[in-house]
Design a protein around this motif. Structure first.
Motif, PDB file in Angstrom:
ATOM      1  N   LEU A 119      18.005 -34.501 -11.751  1.00 46.78           N
ATOM      2  CA  LEU A 119      18.603 -33.927 -10.545  1.00 46.78           C
ATOM      3  C   LEU A 119      17.606 -33.885  -9.390  1.00 46.78           C
ATOM      4  N   LYS A 120      18.150 -34.013  -8.185  1.00 39.57           N
ATOM      5  CA  LYS A 120      17.343 -33.866  -6.978  1.00 39.57           C
ATOM      6  C   LYS A 120      18.080 -32.951  -6.007  1.00 39.57           C
ATOM      7  N   ASP A 121      17.379 -31.976  -5.505  1.00 40.20           N
ATOM      8  CA  ASP A 121      17.931 -31.060  -4.498  1.00 40.20           C
ATOM      9  C   ASP A 121      19.177 -30.324  -4.982  1.00 40.20           C
ATOM     10  N   LEU A 149      24.987 -28.362  -4.625  1.00 39.13           N
ATOM     11  CA  LEU A 149      24.861 -29.728  -5.106  1.00 39.13           C
ATOM     12  C   LEU A 149      24.237 -30.624  -4.044  1.00 39.13           C
ATOM     13  N   SER A 150      23.642 -31.719  -4.489  1.00 37.10           N
ATOM     14  CA  SER A 150      22.937 -32.607  -3.559  1.00 37.10           C
ATOM     15  C   SER A 150      23.880 -33.357  -2.631  1.00 37.10           C
ATOM     16  N   ASN A 151      25.185 -33.359  -2.918  1.00 36.78           N
ATOM     17  CA  ASN A 151      26.136 -34.011  -2.014  1.00 36.78           C
ATOM     18  C   ASN A 151      26.630 -33.066  -0.924  1.00 36.78           C
ATOM     19  N   ALA A 179      35.261 -29.943  -8.131  1.00 36.75           N
ATOM     20  CA  ALA A 179      34.116 -30.448  -7.373  1.00 36.75           C
ATOM     21  C   ALA A 179      32.935 -30.721  -8.297  1.00 36.75           C
ATOM     22  N   LEU A 180      32.721 -29.847  -9.287  1.00 39.90           N
ATOM     23  CA  LEU A 180      31.628 -30.039 -10.238  1.00 39.90           C
ATOM     24  C   LEU A 180      31.878 -31.273 -11.097  1.00 39.90           C
ATOM     25  N   ARG A 181      33.109 -31.436 -11.552  1.00 38.58           N
ATOM     26  CA  ARG A 181      33.451 -32.630 -12.332  1.00 38.58           C
ATOM     27  C   ARG A 181      33.224 -33.901 -11.516  1.00 38.58           C
ATOM     28  N   GLN A 182      33.626 -33.876 -10.241  1.00 38.60           N
ATOM     29  CA  GLN A 182      33.459 -35.037  -9.384  1.00 38.60           C
ATOM     30  C   GLN A 182      31.987 -35.377  -9.214  1.00 38.60           C
ATOM     31  N   ALA A 233      27.629 -39.014 -10.704  1.00 41.43           N
ATOM     32  CA  ALA A 233      26.265 -39.179 -11.216  1.00 41.43           C
ATOM     33  C   ALA A 233      26.264 -40.095 -12.438  1.00 41.43           C
ATOM     34  N   HIS A 234      27.271 -39.948 -13.281  1.00 40.07           N
ATOM     35  CA  HIS A 234      27.361 -40.790 -14.483  1.00 40.07           C
ATOM     36  C   HIS A 234      27.606 -42.247 -14.094  1.00 40.07           C
TER      37      HIS A 234
END
Length: 202
Positions: free
Chosen positions: A107-109, A150-152, A183-186, A191-192
């Motif tokens: 993860l970043k940010d 989240l980073s997005n 939103a978390l699933r998205q 990321a996957h």
């Protein structure tokens, strides 16, 4: 055992018929299949089943490598009354060595902000849990809820349930609801796909 009504019997009769029209799937004998080597599928659904399908909660499973993607599937009607399948954001499950929600570790940010507006670095994240760098000495000091940044750029409201802590790292179960869970699933699905893009190539 209750017997079927005439309407229900008619419904099943329409579903499984050897005719070329009407019904959802046409059940045929081996001789029928050998004769035309095809299975007819119709979009016409009897009204009795249409009402049931309109309320059904369905899931579509896709498997790539050692991952299972569980897509929520909703059947919606268009202006003509026809059913249109709509796929939701999938839950990515890692089945290597067991079944659990896929966890991203690079993860970043990504941080968690508690009620005191203090950001805490997130080290790993899945739809059901996370690990963070400890800022509190005990489980009791950890907030019960906060915002996952989240980073997005999205902020996700989550509830926490500490599981264990060692070497300055705490693992906790998380629970997000409604749009926050989506939103978390998205975020995790994106990321996957980014990490394993070769698996998604057709």
């Amino acid at each position: 055992m209750n017997s079927l009504t005439e309407e229900e019997l008619a419904c099943f009769s329409d579903l499984f018929t050897s005719s070329k029209t009407g019904g959802l799937l046409h059940a045929k004998t081996d001789a029928d299949v050998m004769a035309d080597n095809a299975l007819s599928v119709s979009t016409e659904i009897p009204q009795v089943l249409a009402n049931i399908l309109g309320e059904a909660k369905l899931t579509l499973l896709a498997e790539i490598s050692h991952y299972r993607l569980w897509f929520p599937l909703v059947l919606k009607r268009d202006e003509l009354g026809q059913f249109i399948p709509v796929l939701g954001v999938p839950e990515v499950v890692d089945i290597l060595g067991g079944e659990r929600s896929w966890r991203v570790t690079d993860l970043k940010d990504v941080t968690v902000i508690d009620n005191a507006d203090q950001p805490v670095e997130v080290l790993s994240l899945s739809s059901s849990g996370l690990t963070i760098k400890m800022r509190h000495e005990t489980h009791a000091d950890m907030p019960k809820s906060g915002k996952l940044m989240l980073s997005n750029g999205l902020e996700v409201d989550v509830d926490f349930e500490p599981v264990r802590a060692e070497n300055g790292i705490m693992a906790a179960k998380i629970n997000a609801h409604g749009e926050a869970r989506e939103a978390l699933r998205q975020f995790l699905f994106s990321a996957h796909k980014a990490k394993y893009s070769h698996l998604y190539k057709i």
